[in-house]
Each structure stands twice: as C-alpha cells, then as structure tokens.
Design an enzyme around this catalytic site. Structure first.
Site, mmCIF file in Angstrom:
data_model
loop_
_atom_site.group_PDB
_atom_site.id
_atom_site.type_symbol
_atom_site.label_atom_id
_atom_site.label_comp_id
_atom_site.label_asym_id
_atom_site.label_seq_id
_atom_site.Cartn_x
_atom_site.Cartn_y
_atom_site.Cartn_z
ATOM 1 N N ASP A 139 0.796 -1.219 0.000
ATOM 2 C CA ASP A 139 0.000 0.000 0.000
ATOM 3 C C ASP A 139 0.836 1.279 0.000
ATOM 4 O OD1 ASP A 139 -2.357 -1.327 -0.169
ATOM 5 O OD2 ASP A 139 -2.690 -1.428 1.977
ATOM 6 N N ASP A 145 2.802 7.599 -8.381
ATOM 7 C CA ASP A 145 1.667 8.168 -7.636
ATOM 8 C C ASP A 145 2.038 9.571 -7.171
ATOM 9 O OD1 ASP A 145 1.940 5.177 -6.941
ATOM 10 O OD2 ASP A 145 -0.157 5.583 -6.485
ATOM 11 N N GLU A 168 -5.394 11.117 -1.898
ATOM 12 C CA GLU A 168 -5.034 9.854 -1.263
ATOM 13 C C GLU A 168 -3.540 9.822 -0.937
ATOM 14 O OE1 GLU A 168 -6.514 6.044 -2.980
ATOM 15 O OE2 GLU A 168 -4.562 5.282 -2.409
ATOM 16 N N GLU A 169 -2.763 10.577 -1.669
ATOM 17 C CA GLU A 169 -1.316 10.559 -1.464
ATOM 18 C C GLU A 169 -0.840 11.468 -0.330
ATOM 19 O OE1 GLU A 169 0.443 8.391 -2.782
ATOM 20 O OE2 GLU A 169 -1.034 7.711 -4.250
ATOM 21 N N ASP A 187 -7.765 10.589 -6.131
ATOM 22 C CA ASP A 187 -6.743 9.549 -6.113
ATOM 23 C C ASP A 187 -5.996 9.767 -7.428
ATOM 24 O OD1 ASP A 187 -5.120 7.387 -6.164
ATOM 25 O OD2 ASP A 187 -6.684 5.894 -5.832
ATOM 26 N N LEU A 189 -3.372 8.517 -9.009
ATOM 27 C CA LEU A 189 -3.008 7.404 -9.908
ATOM 28 C C LEU A 189 -3.348 6.090 -9.232
ATOM 29 C CD1 LEU A 189 -1.845 6.825 -12.697
ATOM 30 C CD2 LEU A 189 0.389 6.553 -11.635
ATOM 31 N N ASP A 190 -4.560 5.649 -9.473
ATOM 32 C CA ASP A 190 -4.993 4.398 -8.856
ATOM 33 C C ASP A 190 -4.540 3.213 -9.716
ATOM 34 O OD1 ASP A 190 -6.889 3.200 -6.710
ATOM 35 O OD2 ASP A 190 -7.349 2.144 -8.577
ATOM 36 N N GLU A 350 -12.284 7.494 -3.698
ATOM 37 C CA GLU A 350 -12.630 6.485 -4.706
ATOM 38 C C GLU A 350 -14.124 6.163 -4.715
ATOM 39 O OE1 GLU A 350 -8.404 4.061 -4.609
ATOM 40 O OE2 GLU A 350 -9.788 3.761 -2.964
#
Ligand code: FBP
Length: 413
Positions: A139, A145, A168-169, A187, A189-190, A350
């Site tokens: 994770d 990312d 998210e980062e 997010d 770069l999922d 997400e």
C-alpha cells in the site's frame, strides 16, 4: 543513462487552451482524420454541428484511400470543453476552467504512465516502481503516484478555482487558495502497483463547493471539514482511464459522459454521451482468490451467478483487472458488478466519485448494506467495502445480506 536527467518537462504535453473563460477558439486542427462507422451516437444536442456525421467516430488510419477523409475542424466533433461550455451542459464558468486544468494534468499523467522512462523516473525519485522497497508493503505510494499527485496539485493551483485538495497521497488535505470556489478530492493514480506491466491505471476526482460557512476557521480545520462532505453533495466527479485509449468520464449531475483523447489534436472528444449502465450485466468483477476469506453471503452470491442460477438465468463471467478505474469503466459500459468486499478502497477519494458516476448512469454504489453517497465520512482516508454496478445485479447482491469481508489479513499481492 537518462535516469539522472529525466524531468517532467521532457514529457510531450498539450498546453491548456485557456486559463480564463470564455476560451478563445484557438484549435489548430490541421490534421486529417479518417472516419469509420461505429454504433456510437452523439446526443442530438451535442451533435448539432456534426449531424451528418452522427454515428461516425474519428480514428487515425493508414488506409486513407479506403475511407472518407475529413478535416477535424470541419468535422466539429464536440470536445470536452465544448460539451461542458455554454453551448452544451453549461456547467458554469468556474467549473469549466477547473476542468480545463484538470484534463491538462491528466494528459500529462497519460504521457507519464506511457513513458519508456518510467522505471528510470522511479529510480531517480529514490523508490521502486515494483513496490519492492524494504518498508514498502503493497500500500506504499509508488513514485508515479507521487509525481501524478504533484501534477494534479499544480494544475489545481494554477486554475485559481480550488480552495482545497484532498488526495489519497497526502496525509491531510492541502489548503490552496482562500477564494477558490471548489474542493477537489482525488486519487491521482490508482492501480499504480500494476504499472510495470503496463496494465491500465486511472485518476479519480470529485468536486465539491467550498463550504463558505467554514471560512472563519483555521486553514487546517476548514481544509479537513470541507473534505469530509458527504458524496451526496458532489458537484462533479470523474475518472481518467489510461489504457489502450485515454478516456475521461465525468458527471456534473446530469448524466455520465465519456470523452476519448484524440492524440492527433490533444483534445478529449465526446464518444459516450449519456452513458446508461445496463440494468443487468453478465459479469462479476472481484479478486476471487479471497474466496475463503469471504462471508457466506458473498460466496453464495458468486456461486449462484457463476452457475447461472441467479435472477438472471445466465452464467456470469469473471473479469478482474485489479485496477479500480478499469474495472469500473468496463462495468459502466457492459453492466454487472465490480466489487472489493474488504475494507480497502477509500470512501472520499474512490467510492464517492465512482458511486456518483454509477448513479448518474442509472446504476448503484453501495458498501454492501447501504448507499455510498449517503455515508458521512469521518476520516479523509477511511476505507470500506465497495460494490458498484447495474441496479438489478446490485439489488440481488445486497439481498444476500452478508457480503462484506470482515477478514482482512493484509495481502502481499
Ligand atoms: O488487492 P485487492 O483487494 O484485489 O485490491 C485491488 C484494488 O486496489 C487498488 O489497487 C487500490 O489499492 P491501492 O490504493 O493500494 O493502490 C485498486 O486499483 C484495485 O481495485
């Protein structure tokens, strides 16, 4: 070796067409394009300038002589900017400007993920694109990312339209600009754990209005509270899929629409207006190596539909890319259910944006028990089970009650 000299500036990119609104019509479309017949329909409203071309879709082809040839400018296929502007959905000047910057960022990310220098970039950044560093675990953010996060942040800053970015980062939301009317959750770069194998990845984003009633609070506090808005307050949401085609799919609260990047012009052109997710599909999408960690209800549901014994008396097929945007995009177009039954995907970055898109296309987004968009987030990084898809398939799935995976040992791959 190139690795020490690689910078983002080397990525071939298209500059945003405008930083204010209305945009000047400065298309430089001197490229010729070739048309082939497809089943795609442009909605009457948007097709007004191209009605004679309705049902055609421009592609690049080597075989000019066997196909009719038209100039893109004459063709007039609506671009994303046309589509959302005053002659189209008219989403408002501020949102149009934000979108123009966001799509520019995503074109840069598209170039980045397709770059032959990805692994060099990872080394340059002191990480491992394969996620193999000692403290890593699966994770941990991969270098791409992080780069994508910086690209998105810089585009939001230059738009002048964003007060807060929650990513998210980042550990906590970033305060950008006191006057920005919007809050962006993302997010960047999922699916990036798959990047070394060139498997599709995606950017997910959601847009809220800044809560002006919180303006008096300290930056940190108001950044957090603005980012914890329930998904039912989304003004817009979307994703960009980086795959064989780069697709931007978005909703502004009036349907879900997808646009495909035309590499010859640098524009996203409308290809899937008003997507309607079929009420029933025949595909389920889940990491079924986890079968023995699933609860009874989920096992029963999957066993039932794969045998063709569900309400839809057809044997379902399995598809799982393990890249949320790609799995969701396919589900949106073909129907069925895409799920991750364990507490893994994030509500804010997400689940909410994708549920908004699913609902706007006539589908559903649920945690297995209740509607995602009605859940009040309490932490920006909170995770939950996520089920997205066709309305009838989702209802059937939820009727099994026990579909949330409680066992979550932390898988290695
Ligand atoms: O390992 P699982 O449970 O199959 O999860 C796969 C999901 O995790 C994701 O890779 C996101 O996880 P990360 O945030 O750890 O990258 C999604 O793209 C994908 O749908």
């Amino acid at each position: 070796m190139q690795s020490s000299t690689i910078t983002l500036h080397q990525t071939p990119i298209f500059q945003p067409k405008f930083s204010s609104f209305p945009p000047k019509n400065n298309h430089h479309h001197h490229h010729q394009q070739f048309l082939v017949r497809t089943n795609l329909l442009i909605s009457p409203k948007m097709a007004s300038s191209s009605s004679s071309l309705s049902g055609y879709f421009p592609i690049r082809s080597q075989k000019a002589d066997s196909l009719s040839v038209v100039n893109d400018e004459a063709n007039g296929f609506p671009t994303l900017m046309d589509y959302v502007g005053k002659g189209g959905l008219n989403v408002g000047d501020d949102l149009v400007v934000l979108l123009s910057h966001l799509q520019y960022a995503c074109k840069r990310i598209a170039a980045l993920v397709a770059s032959p220098f990805n692994s060099s970039l990872a080394k340059h950044m002191g990480g491992s694109a394969a996620g193999g560093s000692a403290e890593s675990g699966r994770d941990v953010a991969k270098p791409l990312d992080i780069v994508s996060n910086e690209i998105i942040l810089s585009s939001l800053r230059s738009s002048g339209k964003v007060a807060i970015m929650a990513s998210e980062e980042d550990d906590s939301p970033i305060w950008i600009n006191d006057d920005g009317p919007f809050v962006v959750v993302t997010d960047p770069l999922d699916g990036s754990r798959n990047i070394d194998a060139s498997i599709p990845t995606g950017t997910i984003f959601g847009v809220y209005n800044r809560l002006v009633e919180l303006d008096h609070l300290a930056d940190k506090e108001k950044a957090l509270l603005n980012s914890l808005q329930s998904g039912s307050r989304l003004v817009a949401a979307g994703y960009v899929l980086y795959s064989s085609a780069t697709i931007l799919c978005a909703s502004f609260g009036s349907g879900t629409h997808a646009f495909t990047l035309d590499h010859s012009t640098g524009d996203f052109v409308v290809t899937h207006p008003n997507i309607k997710i079929p009420p029933r599909g025949q595909i389920y999408s889940v990491n079924d190596a986890r079968y023995f960690d699933w609860p009874e209800g989920l096992r029963k549901y999957i066993d039932t539909v794969r045998q063709g014994k569900g309400k839809n008396p057809k044997k379902y097929s399995a598809r799982y890319i393990c890249s949320l945007v790609a799995d969701f995009h396919r589900t949106l177009l073909y129907g069925g259910v895409a799920m991750n039954p364990r507490d893994h995907l994030r509500l804010v970055y997400e689940a909410n944006p994708l549920s908004f898109l699913a609902e706007q296309a006539g589908g559903k987004g649920s945690n297995g028990k209740s509607r995602i968009l009605s859940i009040q987030p309490v932490q920006v990084h909170q995770r939950l089970p996520l089920f997205l898809g066709s309305s009838e398939d989702m209802e059937e799935l939820e009727s099994y009650g026990d579909v949330q995976q409680k066992v979550n040992p932390g898988y290695e791959v």
